[in-house]
Design a protein around this motif. Structure first.
Motif, mmCIF file in Angstrom:
data_model
loop_
_atom_site.group_PDB
_atom_site.id
_atom_site.type_symbol
_atom_site.label_atom_id
_atom_site.label_comp_id
_atom_site.label_asym_id
_atom_site.label_seq_id
_atom_site.Cartn_x
_atom_site.Cartn_y
_atom_site.Cartn_z
ATOM 1 N N PRO A 100 -5.589 17.587 6.584
ATOM 2 C CA PRO A 100 -6.616 16.623 7.760
ATOM 3 C C PRO A 100 -6.342 15.703 6.757
ATOM 4 O O PRO A 100 -6.433 15.218 5.963
ATOM 5 N N TYR A 101 -6.751 14.653 7.676
ATOM 6 C CA TYR A 101 -7.610 13.184 6.832
ATOM 7 C C TYR A 101 -7.970 12.803 7.596
ATOM 8 O O TYR A 101 -8.719 13.301 8.878
ATOM 9 N N THR A 102 -8.997 11.425 6.783
ATOM 10 C CA THR A 102 -10.415 11.397 8.135
ATOM 11 C C THR A 102 -10.555 9.940 7.940
ATOM 12 O O THR A 102 -11.443 9.442 8.559
ATOM 13 N N THR A 103 -9.549 9.690 7.628
ATOM 14 C CA THR A 103 -9.185 7.797 7.958
ATOM 15 C C THR A 103 -9.584 7.239 9.670
ATOM 16 O O THR A 103 -8.802 8.026 9.704
ATOM 17 N N ASN A 104 -10.177 6.517 9.567
ATOM 18 C CA ASN A 104 -10.300 6.198 11.171
ATOM 19 C C ASN A 104 -10.601 7.607 12.717
ATOM 20 O O ASN A 104 -10.419 7.949 13.264
ATOM 21 N N GLY A 105 -11.241 8.875 11.610
ATOM 22 C CA GLY A 105 -11.666 9.388 12.460
ATOM 23 C C GLY A 105 -11.161 11.115 11.831
ATOM 24 O O GLY A 105 -11.377 10.968 10.678
ATOM 25 N N HIS A 106 -10.560 11.735 13.038
ATOM 26 C CA HIS A 106 -10.178 12.675 12.913
ATOM 27 C C HIS A 106 -8.794 13.388 13.047
ATOM 28 O O HIS A 106 -8.229 13.116 13.756
ATOM 29 N N GLY A 107 -8.056 13.674 12.050
ATOM 30 C CA GLY A 107 -6.600 14.266 12.944
ATOM 31 C C GLY A 107 -5.828 14.829 11.092
ATOM 32 O O GLY A 107 -6.404 15.554 11.001
ATOM 33 N N ARG A 108 -4.267 14.812 11.656
ATOM 34 C CA ARG A 108 -3.921 15.344 10.291
ATOM 35 C C ARG A 108 -2.212 14.121 10.154
ATOM 36 O O ARG A 108 -2.280 13.705 10.705
ATOM 37 N N GLN A 109 -2.213 14.743 9.332
ATOM 38 C CA GLN A 109 -1.307 13.935 7.770
ATOM 39 C C GLN A 109 -0.075 14.314 7.388
ATOM 40 O O GLN A 109 -0.361 15.114 6.837
ATOM 41 N N THR A 110 1.429 13.684 7.640
ATOM 42 C CA THR A 110 2.217 14.284 5.728
ATOM 43 C C THR A 110 2.970 13.008 5.713
ATOM 44 O O THR A 110 2.654 12.570 6.769
ATOM 45 N N THR A 111 3.479 12.745 4.792
ATOM 46 C CA THR A 111 4.357 11.373 4.112
ATOM 47 C C THR A 111 5.550 11.844 3.959
ATOM 48 O O THR A 111 5.880 12.914 3.949
ATOM 49 N N ILE A 112 6.511 10.890 4.412
ATOM 50 C CA ILE A 112 8.218 10.988 4.847
ATOM 51 C C ILE A 112 8.729 9.952 3.499
ATOM 52 O O ILE A 112 8.068 8.651 3.906
ATOM 53 N N GLU A 113 9.282 10.997 2.547
ATOM 54 C CA GLU A 113 9.927 9.351 1.764
ATOM 55 C C GLU A 113 11.043 9.401 2.276
ATOM 56 O O GLU A 113 12.214 10.763 1.841
ATOM 57 N N LEU A 114 11.870 8.133 1.868
ATOM 58 C CA LEU A 114 13.763 8.180 2.761
ATOM 59 C C LEU A 114 14.066 8.173 1.114
ATOM 60 O O LEU A 114 13.290 7.379 0.286
ATOM 61 N N THR A 115 15.192 9.045 0.715
ATOM 62 C CA THR A 115 15.394 8.882 -0.828
ATOM 63 C C THR A 115 16.889 9.580 -0.687
ATOM 64 O O THR A 115 17.099 9.392 0.568
ATOM 65 N N GLY A 116 17.655 9.463 -1.462
ATOM 66 C CA GLY A 116 19.064 9.608 -1.762
ATOM 67 C C GLY A 116 19.628 8.973 -0.399
ATOM 68 O O GLY A 116 19.215 7.686 -0.215
#
Length: 443
Positions: A100-116
């Motif tokens: 969950p996150y609360t920035t700008n309201g309610h929702g969900r988030q995940t982080t993608i990091e490009l590696t290799g």
């Protein structure tokens, strides 16, 4: 369709929103690319806009409340030749790898990091992303089947499944794109904004005229498209519900494959009055269907963890998401109709557009064309991310579950069905965000 603010007692609609959160999806929360050493980070951030919302495919449209119910997000990064160099698909979005996150309201988030090997070399790229539901009414193969090293088509065409065409007007889906320049030895955090790709329309009315044999109240359109085109995106982070988007509202008809059966009458919603009234009668001879002790809530939307959708006593509601369509010359764009069971029309109301009207860009089958022309208050296009409605209805549960049959006294300015008594026409009034809420009133 000049953008106006939604007046308290005025009527509304749009696939924009008034309070709560935006109907958008973010890749990260910034407004522009940002250098972060040499890290390459994408944060997928999906705004739900509804506390405790049960995610389900093809959510019903009960109001202008800021909600969305996608379960999957798929992202592609393409090089300047259009070849896919990176793909990421997130399934079971609400439980698999997101938080969950609360920035700008309610929702969900995940982080993608490009590696290799996934890390992007210096150059120019385009990022595309689509948010969609499980068991969708669209044929999603043009989304789900696009893999790495294939050529990405910027204009994705999603036909409604053949077995659904006769009953489905549209289904909520989100999409967007971002141009990205990667510099040598520099990283980035960068946002991609996904806006709603369909329109919406509803009728929330009361004081229903009585006729012998009356059965249905229909909201009828002059056209119907059977395919949705994902392209010509608006990449602005829309804010508010009906305000704060000056200069950023786009008028785009992204529907294709018209029904073309020659009758120019396609039901957006079809309300069975027997589901809202115990008996269809006029016992007091006032010309209206009786309400006292005769009205019932016609929508059974209660599920585990949710409160029952509430409506004002005496009202009826019908609405749906709509694949946008261009105006049809010489035909009224929207009409509200009372009919018998066999379809015989008993009474109708024209739905007119108030204020200024704007031309819209549309898909001609192969390209985005110059804007439509000759739009009038009766002959207008239904465009992407706009909501069109008769009556004011800002929340699914304005009574918060405390009274499933709230009386309209005192009246709630955010929950006000429009009276059909002694009215001849409907008026559309325009506000921005869903992108725009178009309020319709009867005269």
């Amino acid at each position: 369709m000049k953008k106006n603010y939604l007046f308290g007692m005025a009527l509304m609609a749009s696939l924009a929103f008034f309070s709560c959160t935006n109907e958008v999806i973010y890749v990260h929360d910034g407004e522009s690319s940002e250098q972060v050493s040499d890290d390459q980070i994408i944060t997928l951030q999906v705004s739900n806009g509804g506390d405790g919302l049960t995610t389900r495919a093809g959510r019903p449209l009960y109001s202008a409340e800021a909600k969305q119910s996608i379960e999957n997000v798929k992202l592609w990064i393409c090089n300047d030749e259009g070849s896919v160099v990176f793909v990421k698909e997130i399934s079971d979005w609400n439980s698999d790898g997101s938080k969950p996150y609360t920035t700008n309201g309610h929702g969900r988030q995940t982080t993608i990091e490009l590696t290799g090997e996934d890390k992007l070399a210096a150059g120019t790229y385009k990022i595309y992303a689509v948010g969609y539901s499980n068991d969708s009414d669209y044929d999603l193969k043009n989304v789900t089947d696009v893999a790495e090293e294939e050529t990405f088509s910027e204009n994705i065409i999603l036909p409604v499944k053949s077995e659904k065409v006769s009953t489905v007007n549209g289904e909520e889906i989100f999409a967007g794109q971002l141009d990205l320049t990667v510099e040598a030895k520099k990283g980035f955090k960068t946002p991609i904004i996904l806006n709603r790709q369909v329109a919406g329309a509803f009728a929330y009315v009361k004081d229903i005229p009585y006729f012998d044999g009356v059965k249905y109240l229909k909201l009828v359109a002059s056209a119907k498209n059977k395919s949705l085109v994902l392209g010509n995106f608006n990449s602005f982070d829309l804010t508010g519900n009906g305000s704060g988007n000056e200069g950023h509202v786009n008028y785009v008809v992204n529907g294709a494959d018209a029904a073309n059966d020659g009758n120019y009458k396609y039901d957006i919603s079809k309300v069975d009055l027997a589901e809202w009234f115990t008996t269809i009668k006029d016992g007091d001879s006032d010309g209206l269907i009786d309400v006292d002790a005769n009205w019932k809530n016609g929508i059974d939307s209660k599920t585990d963890g949710e409160k029952e959708t509430t409506f004002q006593k005496g009202s009826v509601f019908g609405g749906d998401f709509v694949i946008p369509f261009a105006k049809v010359d010489a035909h009224q764009s929207l009409t509200l109709v009372l009919t018998k069971e066999d379809g015989t029309e008993l009474k109708s109301w024209k739905v007119k557009l108030a204020g200024d009207v704007n031309s819209a860009y549309y898909w001609d089958g192969s390209n985005w064309t110059s804007q439509t022309s000759g739009e009038t208050v009766n002959n207008y296009s239904l465009v992407r991310n706009h909501l069109y409605g008769i009556g004011t209805r800002m929340k699914d549960n304005p009574g918060e579950g405390t009274d499933p049959e709230p009386d309209p006294d005192p009246e709630d300015p955010e929950d006000k069905p429009e009276s059909l008594n002694n009215k001849q026409e409907l008026i559309l009034k325009v506000n921005d965000n869903w992108e725009v809420i178009h309020g319709m009133e009867l005269e």
